[in-house]
Design an enzyme around this catalytic site. Structure first.
Site, PDB file in Angstrom:
ATOM      1  N   ASN A   1      39.385  52.727  41.764  1.00  0.00           N
ATOM      2  CA  ASN A   1      38.762  51.556  42.871  1.00  0.00           C
ATOM      3  C   ASN A   1      39.422  51.382  43.598  1.00  0.00           C
ATOM      4  O   ASN A   1      38.434  51.424  44.806  1.00  0.00           O
ATOM      5  CB  ASN A   1      37.957  50.633  41.542  1.00  0.00           C
ATOM      6  CG  ASN A   1      37.249  50.703  41.188  1.00  0.00           C
ATOM      7  OD1 ASN A   1      36.114  50.274  41.908  1.00  0.00           O
ATOM      8  ND2 ASN A   1      37.116  51.309  39.580  1.00  0.00           N
TER       9      ASN A   1
ATOM     10  N   LYS B   1      55.509  33.622  32.760  1.00  0.00           N
ATOM     11  CA  LYS B   1      53.833  33.975  33.714  1.00  0.00           C
ATOM     12  C   LYS B   1      54.064  33.598  35.501  1.00  0.00           C
ATOM     13  O   LYS B   1      53.972  33.397  36.259  1.00  0.00           O
ATOM     14  CB  LYS B   1      52.758  33.375  33.584  1.00  0.00           C
ATOM     15  CG  LYS B   1      51.705  34.299  33.682  1.00  0.00           C
ATOM     16  CD  LYS B   1      49.685  33.913  33.377  1.00  0.00           C
ATOM     17  CE  LYS B   1      48.805  34.793  33.780  1.00  0.00           C
ATOM     18  NZ  LYS B   1      48.317  35.726  32.935  1.00  0.00           N
TER      19      LYS B   1
ATOM     20  N   HIS C   1      34.002  44.445  37.317  1.00  0.00           N
ATOM     21  CA  HIS C   1      33.512  44.922  35.747  1.00  0.00           C
ATOM     22  C   HIS C   1      32.824  45.832  35.207  1.00  0.00           C
ATOM     23  O   HIS C   1      31.453  45.280  35.826  1.00  0.00           O
ATOM     24  CB  HIS C   1      33.479  43.456  35.013  1.00  0.00           C
ATOM     25  CG  HIS C   1      33.480  43.087  33.903  1.00  0.00           C
ATOM     26  ND1 HIS C   1      35.129  43.638  33.251  1.00  0.00           N
ATOM     27  CD2 HIS C   1      32.936  43.042  32.852  1.00  0.00           C
ATOM     28  CE1 HIS C   1      34.320  43.911  31.561  1.00  0.00           C
ATOM     29  NE2 HIS C   1      33.255  43.633  31.156  1.00  0.00           N
TER      30      HIS C   1
END
Ligand code: GRF
Length: 188
Positions: free
Chosen positions: A14, A65, A109
């Site tokens: 992509n 994170k 997705h």
């Protein structure tokens, strides 16, 4: 001209499709950099061969994170990135990036969301025996493939299609749909 950063974890087909359309002038944006959360992934080589800066580091090398995303944010700010394009980025985006880039992060997705979110969406659709699946481009929120939908395209599953055949059809659609949606975003 708007600047985008592409985040990917894998092969990067992509990313390649977006890059090709940028080179052709069909996507009116500059790719500031590619971020890869894996140290070895196809997308890294693709970016290097196109002379696009690529950063790759792994979350486990950070304390948490938040610190991982703060490092990413530094690169986004240094490069004055307008939009973050997730293209096979296999990680949930946390508050640090969501707040800094509200409504500026999009994902692709390989299913017609809200059907088959999460991993292996194509395999999930294949095993469910659906006759129609597809591709969704959506804004990213804190959930797993739950943000507001921007565009969808259906892909028919023909009798006898194998999982690989469905995957091939889906990727073909992705490679056309994603650059188109990105062009719409950057030209707003
Ligand atoms: C694509 O199917 C995309 O929809 C999903 O991950 C896959 C990435 O493929 N999020 P690639 O790395 O772009 O080839």
């Amino acid at each position: 001209m708007k600047k985008i950063a592409v985040f990917a974890s894998g092969n990067g087909s992509n990313f390649q499709a977006i890059l090709d359309q940028v080179m052709l002038g069909a996507v009116d944006a500059e790719i500031g950099f590619v971020f890869c959360d894996k140290l070895k992934a196809g997308v890294i080589e693709r970016a290097k061969s196109a002379n696009i800066p690529v950063f790759s580091f792994v979350q486990k090398d950070f304390e948490n994170k938040v610190q991982f995303e703060e490092e990413i944010l530094t690169h986004l700010r240094d490069h004055q990135i307008d939009f973050v394009i997730l293209a096979g980025y296999m990680r949930l985006i946390g508050d640090t990036l969501l707040q800094a880039y509200e409504n500026k992060i999009v994902n692709i997705h390989p299913s017609l969301l809200p059907a088959f979110p999460g991993k292996d969406a194509i395999g999930q659709a294949y095993r469910a025996g659906v006759k129609v699946t597809g591709v969704t481009v959506h804004y990213v929120d804190a959930g797993m493939d739950t943000g507001p939908i921007i565009a969808q395209q259906a892909v028919e599953v023909a009798y006898g299609d194998t999982e690989d055949m469905i995957a091939e059809k889906i990727h073909k659609v992705e490679h056309v749909l994603y650059p188109k949606v990105i062009q719409e975003l950057v030209s707003k």
